[in-house]
Design a protein around this motif. Structure first.
Motif, mmCIF file in Angstrom:
data_model
loop_
_atom_site.group_PDB
_atom_site.id
_atom_site.type_symbol
_atom_site.label_atom_id
_atom_site.label_comp_id
_atom_site.label_asym_id
_atom_site.label_seq_id
_atom_site.Cartn_x
_atom_site.Cartn_y
_atom_site.Cartn_z
ATOM 1 N N THR A 18 0.832 -1.201 0.000
ATOM 2 C CA THR A 18 0.000 0.000 0.000
ATOM 3 C C THR A 18 0.868 1.253 0.000
ATOM 4 O OG1 THR A 18 -1.456 -1.256 1.443
ATOM 5 C CG2 THR A 18 -1.975 1.058 1.157
ATOM 6 N N TYR A 184 -6.386 11.754 -2.515
ATOM 7 C CA TYR A 184 -7.190 10.540 -2.589
ATOM 8 C C TYR A 184 -6.340 9.308 -2.261
ATOM 9 C CZ TYR A 184 -10.238 6.944 -4.484
ATOM 10 O OH TYR A 184 -11.003 5.817 -4.635
ATOM 11 N N ASN A 188 -6.555 7.027 1.067
ATOM 12 C CA ASN A 188 -6.873 5.601 1.060
ATOM 13 C C ASN A 188 -5.839 4.785 1.808
ATOM 14 O OD1 ASN A 188 -9.329 5.041 -0.069
ATOM 15 N ND2 ASN A 188 -8.593 5.405 -2.133
ATOM 16 N N LYS A 191 -6.509 5.228 5.370
ATOM 17 C CA LYS A 191 -7.733 4.484 5.729
ATOM 18 C C LYS A 191 -7.376 3.019 6.010
ATOM 19 C CE LYS A 191 -12.195 3.409 3.628
ATOM 20 N NZ LYS A 191 -12.972 3.585 2.397
ATOM 21 N N SER A 277 -7.828 12.469 5.989
ATOM 22 C CA SER A 277 -8.366 11.116 6.151
ATOM 23 C C SER A 277 -8.329 10.652 7.596
ATOM 24 C CB SER A 277 -7.657 10.135 5.245
ATOM 25 O OG SER A 277 -6.296 10.193 5.495
#
Lengths: 284, 226
Positions: A18, A184, A188, A191, A277
């Motif tokens: 990630t 974005y 993510n 997240k 976030s």
């Protein structure tokens, strides 16, 4: 702080793929943005290096009086676009004309009056520095009493203005789009990290860790992702610059300012992305 | 120490978890919170450590009122309250020592103090010999004892236990109960939610019985009032 750094390290190790995806996306975004910035910088240089000498000539009416001439001069002096100006009398204009056509003196024998108008010859600052002012000066002069006509390279100025404005606009639109994309992607990643660490977060809240303490490791992750993305983008840009330089001589690279700017901008993007976030997903 | 004043807690779709709760729990007291599933026991505990706020009324804990406490003050209040759950909530990637130490680490306690206090808490819960074991190497009772060690390592004034014996065998239950009694004996107020009537009947502590969000009994257990 030791705890935050250790958690940051864990967050990186636990979610290698990630994090790699996030850093790659930030790198790609910033690289594309920096390519356009590099293009704009070089466009500016081309305009500066190759622009023709910008002159403006204000032709005056033969019946212009001294007061009108003085007012025109005052207006010219007051404008920033003016680098230098001089008054060319009808006689000087004729002399110049004669010297230019020295091979055919018979042309002037038939003249019993001087047909050339007096004028102000204005040397302008570089048009891209303030093209709006240049156009405004021409319009103002045309409206004045005693002025017959104003001549300058209007088309070239407006073309350069359009080109430069277009490049800046593309930079801004691209910059905003890529910032959103970065937000974005970083969002993510955070997240997923929050999800992976939800048990620890729950216990932290339970035992009295402050919100700032809980958020900190995630913010550091975003900051590092952004800084790494910026650093990689700067490296790619430099490699690109070296490759292009071999084919196009004269291309410029802004140097350490660009590198520092990309790393700094990447860090800010990463930090803001994670801040947004963390607020959204952490609910602390 | 803990006071509920006309507390109502209504969740979504008008579901009233607690209705008009008036309650006082004093310093050093041990109280059982009993009632069927959905009676409001967990909600009541959550209101004490301010994980929830009342829909109306006021909860006062260690001088902090739910009516005016600022969100940034809540973590500092929680440092004086220990909480243990039925599902233990241990971190599987940390051993016993680190699980207990976690509670101090995240509140910024210096390393040398952490070591001393964690070993004290593990000794108190009779787990010092298993300090390097990971949760998967422990029994249910031991899991809960680690969770209790984590809750008491900050020497809280209040210990809240939500069904702490719900997931462990009778032997483990005895151990956990003994531990909670010892903690209470050292001056910590203990509020324990439980389903187990046998446990409640065995110890002569105050019993607060909830049913459908209302207090149906509040006092020592006498025959026929459960």
């Amino acid at each position: 702080m030791v705890y935050s750094l250790r958690e940051t390290y864990k967050n990186f190790v636990m979610r290698k793929s990630t994090n790699v995806a996030a850093v790659s996306t930030i790198t790609a975004s910033l690289f594309v943005l920096s390519l356009f910035l590099l293009g704009t910088i070089n466009l500016l240089k081309i305009i500066r290096d190759f622009h023709p000498k910008m002159d403006m000539t204000v032709f005056l009416k033969d019946n212009m009086n001294l007061k009108e001439r003085r007012e025109i001069e005052e207006l010219i002096e007051s404008r920033a676009a003016v680098k230098h100006y001089e008054y060319i009398s009808k006689e000087q204009a004729l002399d110049e004309f004669k010297s230019e056509l020295a091979d055919t003196p018979e042309l002037f024998e038939a003249l019993d009056v001087n047909p050339l108008p007096s004028s102000f010859r204005i040397e302008l600052n570089q048009p891209h520095s303030n093209p709006d002012e240049l156009i405004a000066l021409a319009s103002a002069l045309e409206r004045m009493d005693g002025v017959e006509e104003v001549k300058y390279s209007e088309r070239l100025v407006t073309q350069l203005q359009r080109l430069f404005s277009g490049a800046i606009l593309i930079d801004i639109i691209l910059g905003i789009s890529l910032c959103l994309a970065t937000f974005y992607v970083v969002g993510n990643t955070i997240k997923l990290l929050v999800y992976a660490r939800r048990d620890a977060i729950e216990i932290m809240k339970l035992v009295g860790a402050t919100d700032a303490f809980i958020r900190r490791p995630f913010l550091i992750v975003g900051l590092i992702q952004g800084a790494l993305g910026g650093g990689f983008a700067a490296t790619l840009l430099y490699v690109f610059y070296l490759a292009v330089k071999m084919k196009i001589s004269g291309i410029v690279f802004p140097g350490m300012e660009m590198v520092a700017g990309l790393i700094g901008f990447g860090s800010i993007l990463g930090l803001l992305g994670s801040l947004i976030s963390v607020r959204k997903f952490l609910k602390v | 120490m803990i006071e509920f004043r006309r507390v109502h807690k209504i969740y979504e779709k008008n579901w009233a978890a607690l209705k008009n709760i008036n309650l006082k729990i004093n310093k050093g007291e041990f109280a059982f919170l009993v009632g069927p599933t959905g009676a409001g026991k967990t909600t009541l505990l959550k209101l004490i450590f301010m994980d929830e706020s009342p829909t109306s009324g006021e909860v006062i804990v260690l001088g902090h009122s739910s009516a005016d406490i600022k969100s940034k003050e809540i973590p500092y209040l929680r440092r004086k309250i220990g909480v243990v759950f039925q599902d233990f909530k241990l971190l599987s990637d940390r051993n016993c020592f680190d699980n207990v130490a976690f509670s101090l680490e995240v509140t910024g306690t210096p390393g040398r103090i952490i070591k001393k206090r964690v070993l004290q808490a593990l000794t108190q819960t009779r787990l010092s010999h298993k300090r390097n074991c990971y949760p998967f190497q422990l029994s249910g009772g031991e899991h809960q004892r680690v969770a209790i060690a984590r809750a008491i390592v900050r020497e809280p004034s209040i210990l809240l236990a939500d069904e702490p014996t719900g997931n462990i065998d009778p032997e483990g239950t005895e151990e956990v109960l003994e531990l909670l009694r010892n903690i209470n004996a050292s001056g910590t107020a203990v509020v324990m939610a439980t389903h187990s009537l046998a446990t409640v009947e065995k110890y002569h502590y105050r019993v607060i019985r909830l049913d459908q969000g209302e207090i149906k009994h509040n006092g020592l257990l006498t025959e026929g009032n459960l």
